[in-house]
Design a protein around this motif. Structure first.
Motif, PDB file in Angstrom:
ATOM      1  N   SER A  14      -9.220  -6.831  -9.585  1.00 22.65           N
ATOM      2  CA  SER A  14      -8.660  -7.703 -10.617  1.00 22.65           C
ATOM      3  C   SER A  14      -7.561  -6.989 -11.383  1.00 22.65           C
ATOM      4  CB  SER A  14      -9.750  -8.124 -11.605  1.00 22.65           C
ATOM      5  OG  SER A  14     -10.770  -8.836 -10.962  1.00 22.65           O
ATOM      6  N   VAL A  15      -6.794  -7.780 -12.121  1.00 22.68           N
ATOM      7  CA  VAL A  15      -5.773  -7.239 -13.014  1.00 22.68           C
ATOM      8  C   VAL A  15      -5.987  -7.846 -14.403  1.00 22.68           C
ATOM      9  CG1 VAL A  15      -4.055  -6.768 -11.216  1.00 22.68           C
ATOM     10  CG2 VAL A  15      -4.104  -9.004 -12.318  1.00 22.68           C
ATOM     11  N   VAL A  16      -5.525  -7.133 -15.404  1.00 24.01           N
ATOM     12  CA  VAL A  16      -5.647  -7.596 -16.786  1.00 24.01           C
ATOM     13  C   VAL A  16      -4.767  -8.826 -16.991  1.00 24.01           C
ATOM     14  CG1 VAL A  16      -5.165  -6.998 -19.195  1.00 24.01           C
ATOM     15  CG2 VAL A  16      -6.129  -5.284 -17.648  1.00 24.01           C
ATOM     16  N   ASP A  17      -5.293  -9.803 -17.699  1.00 21.46           N
ATOM     17  CA  ASP A  17      -4.523 -10.971 -18.104  1.00 21.46           C
ATOM     18  C   ASP A  17      -4.226 -10.788 -19.594  1.00 21.46           C
ATOM     19  OD1 ASP A  17      -3.824 -13.540 -19.183  1.00 21.46           O
ATOM     20  OD2 ASP A  17      -4.624 -14.458 -17.353  1.00 21.46           O
ATOM     21  N   ILE A  18      -3.002 -10.346 -19.902  1.00 11.52           N
ATOM     22  CA  ILE A  18      -2.626 -10.022 -21.283  1.00 11.52           C
ATOM     23  C   ILE A  18      -2.826 -11.216 -22.218  1.00 11.52           C
ATOM     24  CG2 ILE A  18      -0.683  -9.393 -22.784  1.00 11.52           C
ATOM     25  CD1 ILE A  18      -1.754  -7.027 -21.241  1.00 11.52           C
ATOM     26  N   ALA A  19      -2.500 -12.412 -21.776  1.00 11.92           N
ATOM     27  CA  ALA A  19      -2.661 -13.601 -22.620  1.00 11.92           C
ATOM     28  C   ALA A  19      -4.134 -13.819 -22.963  1.00 11.92           C
ATOM     29  CB  ALA A  19      -2.077 -14.826 -21.932  1.00 11.92           C
ATOM     30  N   LYS A  20      -5.011 -13.660 -21.976  1.00 16.09           N
ATOM     31  CA  LYS A  20      -6.442 -13.827 -22.233  1.00 16.09           C
ATOM     32  C   LYS A  20      -6.955 -12.774 -23.202  1.00 16.09           C
ATOM     33  CE  LYS A  20      -7.719 -15.975 -17.815  1.00 16.09           C
ATOM     34  NZ  LYS A  20      -8.525 -15.808 -16.592  1.00 16.09           N
ATOM     35  N   VAL A  21      -6.511 -11.527 -23.033  1.00 14.90           N
ATOM     36  CA  VAL A  21      -6.949 -10.450 -23.933  1.00 14.90           C
ATOM     37  C   VAL A  21      -6.458 -10.731 -25.351  1.00 14.90           C
ATOM     38  CG1 VAL A  21      -6.817  -7.986 -24.443  1.00 14.90           C
ATOM     39  CG2 VAL A  21      -7.059  -8.737 -22.074  1.00 14.90           C
ATOM     40  N   SER A  22      -5.215 -11.169 -25.484  1.00 11.28           N
ATOM     41  CA  SER A  22      -4.675 -11.512 -26.804  1.00 11.28           C
ATOM     42  C   SER A  22      -5.508 -12.598 -27.468  1.00 11.28           C
ATOM     43  CB  SER A  22      -3.219 -11.970 -26.689  1.00 11.28           C
ATOM     44  OG  SER A  22      -2.392 -10.908 -26.287  1.00 11.28           O
ATOM     45  N   ASP A  23      -5.915 -13.605 -26.688  1.00 11.44           N
ATOM     46  CA  ASP A  23      -6.745 -14.686 -27.228  1.00 11.44           C
ATOM     47  C   ASP A  23      -8.088 -14.151 -27.701  1.00 11.44           C
ATOM     48  OD1 ASP A  23      -4.786 -16.567 -26.757  1.00 11.44           O
ATOM     49  OD2 ASP A  23      -5.731 -17.370 -24.937  1.00 11.44           O
ATOM     50  N   VAL A  24      -8.700 -13.280 -26.907  1.00 12.26           N
ATOM     51  CA  VAL A  24     -10.024 -12.738 -27.250  1.00 12.26           C
ATOM     52  C   VAL A  24      -9.943 -11.851 -28.501  1.00 12.26           C
ATOM     53  CG1 VAL A  24     -11.842 -11.149 -26.484  1.00 12.26           C
ATOM     54  CG2 VAL A  24     -10.958 -12.881 -24.915  1.00 12.26           C
ATOM     55  N   ILE A  25      -8.912 -11.014 -28.570  1.00 11.31           N
ATOM     56  CA  ILE A  25      -8.782 -10.087 -29.700  1.00 11.31           C
ATOM     57  C   ILE A  25      -8.230 -10.789 -30.934  1.00 11.31           C
ATOM     58  CG2 ILE A  25      -7.526  -8.019 -30.472  1.00 11.31           C
ATOM     59  CD1 ILE A  25      -8.020  -6.850 -27.706  1.00 11.31           C
ATOM     60  N   GLY A  26      -7.446 -11.824 -30.714  1.00 19.15           N
ATOM     61  CA  GLY A  26      -6.930 -12.590 -31.842  1.00 19.15           C
ATOM     62  C   GLY A  26      -5.569 -12.136 -32.341  1.00 19.15           C
ATOM     63  N   LYS A  27      -4.889 -11.328 -31.547  1.00 18.84           N
ATOM     64  CA  LYS A  27      -3.528 -10.915 -31.900  1.00 18.84           C
ATOM     65  C   LYS A  27      -2.828 -10.458 -30.628  1.00 18.84           C
ATOM     66  CE  LYS A  27      -5.027  -6.272 -33.325  1.00 18.84           C
ATOM     67  NZ  LYS A  27      -5.098  -5.343 -34.437  1.00 18.84           N
ATOM     68  N   PRO A  28      -1.498 -10.388 -30.657  1.00 20.16           N
ATOM     69  CA  PRO A  28      -0.767  -9.956 -29.460  1.00 20.16           C
ATOM     70  C   PRO A  28      -1.167  -8.537 -29.057  1.00 20.16           C
ATOM     71  CG  PRO A  28       0.739 -10.903 -31.075  1.00 20.16           C
ATOM     72  CD  PRO A  28      -0.596 -10.736 -31.757  1.00 20.16           C
ATOM     73  N   VAL A  29      -1.269  -8.322 -27.757  1.00 20.46           N
ATOM     74  CA  VAL A  29      -1.610  -6.997 -27.239  1.00 20.46           C
ATOM     75  C   VAL A  29      -0.629  -6.618 -26.135  1.00 20.46           C
ATOM     76  CG1 VAL A  29      -4.070  -7.253 -27.738  1.00 20.46           C
ATOM     77  CG2 VAL A  29      -3.206  -7.868 -25.476  1.00 20.46           C
ATOM     78  N   ARG A  30      -0.638  -5.358 -25.785  1.00 19.57           N
ATOM     79  CA  ARG A  30       0.140  -4.858 -24.662  1.00 19.57           C
ATOM     80  C   ARG A  30      -0.642  -3.718 -24.042  1.00 19.57           C
ATOM     81  NH1 ARG A  30       2.184  -0.002 -25.773  1.00 19.57           N
ATOM     82  NH2 ARG A  30       2.426   0.610 -27.937  1.00 19.57           N
ATOM     83  N   LEU A  31      -0.325  -3.395 -22.806  1.00 22.94           N
ATOM     84  CA  LEU A  31      -0.965  -2.257 -22.163  1.00 22.94           C
ATOM     85  C   LEU A  31      -0.382  -0.983 -22.738  1.00 22.94           C
ATOM     86  CD1 LEU A  31      -1.104  -3.410 -18.433  1.00 22.94           C
ATOM     87  CD2 LEU A  31      -2.926  -3.454 -20.136  1.00 22.94           C
ATOM     88  N   ALA A  32      -1.236  -0.034 -23.045  1.00 27.17           N
ATOM     89  CA  ALA A  32      -0.791   1.258 -23.582  1.00 27.17           C
ATOM     90  C   ALA A  32      -0.308   2.148 -22.448  1.00 27.17           C
ATOM     91  CB  ALA A  32      -1.946   1.942 -24.317  1.00 27.17           C
ATOM     92  N   GLY A  33       0.667   2.951 -22.743  1.00 27.78           N
ATOM     93  CA  GLY A  33       1.125   3.957 -21.789  1.00 27.78           C
ATOM     94  C   GLY A  33       0.188   5.153 -21.819  1.00 27.78           C
ATOM     95  N   GLU A  34       0.227   5.938 -20.762  1.00 26.77           N
ATOM     96  CA  GLU A  34      -0.664   7.096 -20.640  1.00 26.77           C
ATOM     97  C   GLU A  34      -0.578   8.013 -21.849  1.00 26.77           C
ATOM     98  OE1 GLU A  34      -0.644  10.870 -17.756  1.00 26.77           O
ATOM     99  OE2 GLU A  34      -0.968   8.968 -16.704  1.00 26.77           O
ATOM    100  N   SER A  35       0.615   8.254 -22.351  1.00 25.57           N
ATOM    101  CA  SER A  35       0.771   9.162 -23.496  1.00 25.57           C
ATOM    102  C   SER A  35       0.119   8.603 -24.762  1.00 25.57           C
ATOM    103  CB  SER A  35       2.249   9.439 -23.761  1.00 25.57           C
ATOM    104  OG  SER A  35       2.929   8.247 -24.134  1.00 25.57           O
ATOM    105  N   GLU A  36      -0.076   7.293 -24.815  1.00 29.02           N
ATOM    106  CA  GLU A  36      -0.678   6.667 -25.988  1.00 29.02           C
ATOM    107  C   GLU A  36      -2.199   6.765 -25.999  1.00 29.02           C
ATOM    108  OE1 GLU A  36       1.773   2.923 -27.283  1.00 29.02           O
ATOM    109  OE2 GLU A  36       1.710   3.025 -25.081  1.00 29.02           O
ATOM    110  N   PHE A  37      -2.822   6.870 -24.819  1.00 30.14           N
ATOM    111  CA  PHE A  37      -4.285   6.911 -24.798  1.00 30.14           C
ATOM    112  C   PHE A  37      -4.861   8.257 -24.370  1.00 30.14           C
ATOM    113  CE2 PHE A  37      -3.333   5.061 -20.554  1.00 30.14           C
ATOM    114  CZ  PHE A  37      -4.015   5.956 -19.734  1.00 30.14           C
ATOM    115  N   ALA A  38      -4.066   9.110 -23.767  1.00 27.44           N
ATOM    116  CA  ALA A  38      -4.592  10.372 -23.232  1.00 27.44           C
ATOM    117  C   ALA A  38      -5.267  11.218 -24.299  1.00 27.44           C
ATOM    118  CB  ALA A  38      -3.482  11.157 -22.541  1.00 27.44           C
ATOM    119  N   THR A  39      -4.718  11.284 -25.497  1.00 30.98           N
ATOM    120  CA  THR A  39      -5.313  12.128 -26.536  1.00 30.98           C
ATOM    121  C   THR A  39      -6.644  11.582 -27.041  1.00 30.98           C
ATOM    122  OG1 THR A  39      -4.002  11.034 -28.232  1.00 30.98           O
ATOM    123  CG2 THR A  39      -3.094  13.069 -27.295  1.00 30.98           C
ATOM    124  N   ALA A  40      -6.844  10.264 -26.946  1.00 29.86           N
ATOM    125  CA  ALA A  40      -8.115   9.675 -27.389  1.00 29.86           C
ATOM    126  C   ALA A  40      -9.258  10.072 -26.459  1.00 29.86           C
ATOM    127  CB  ALA A  40      -8.001   8.153 -27.456  1.00 29.86           C
TER     128      ALA A  40
END
Length: 107
Positions: A14-40
Motif C-alpha cells: 500500500s501507499v499513504v493517501d495524504i488526503a485521508k491522513v489529513s482528514d483523520v488528523i484534522g489538518k493538512p499533512v505532508r510526508l516528512a523527509g529523512e532529515s526531519e525524522f531521523a533524529t526522532a
C-alpha cells in the motif's frame, strides 16, 4: 503542519493517501523527509524504525487493512533485522489510532 511527527503504519503493498491522513488528523499533512525524522529515532537506521512510534513520543496511526492480518512483520531498527508479532499485540503495545489511511498499490 506545525512540524509535529506522526508515524503511519500500513501494509507493504500500500501507499499513504495524504488526503485521508489529513482528514483523520484534522489538518493538512505532508510526508516528512529523512532529515526531519531521523533524529526522532536516533537509535534506528533511517527508514528501518519499528512501528512503535509511541516509544519515541510519536503518535501512531495504522491502516485499518493491517488489522486483517494475524501477524505483522517489520524492521526492528535496522535494515537487516525484522521482527514478527501478533497484530493484536502490536495494537495493544503501540496504542495506535486505527483508520483508513492508505490505498493498495496496483501491481
Amino acid at each position: 503542519t506545525n512540524g509535529d511527527l506522526v508515524m503511519l503504519v500500513l501494509p507493504a503493498p500500500s501507499v499513504v493517501d495524504i488526503a485521508k491522513v489529513s482528514d483523520v488528523i484534522g489538518k493538512p499533512v505532508r510526508l516528512a523527509g529523512e532529515s526531519e525524522f531521523a533524529t526522532a529515532f536516533s537509535d534506528c537506521e533511517a527508514g528501518a524504525m519499528s512501528p512503535f512510534g509511541n516509544l519515541y513520543g510519536v503518535p501512531v496511526y495504522v491502516d485499518r487493512a493491517l488489522g486483517r492480518n494475524e501477524r505483522i512483520v517489520f524492521q526492528a531498527g535496522t535494515h537487516s533485522v525484522t521482527m514478527s508479532v501478533a497484530y493484536a499485540d502490536f495494537e495493544r503495545m503501540a496504542g495506535p489510532t486505527v483508520a483508513d489511511i492508505a490505498v493498495a498499490q496496483s501491481t
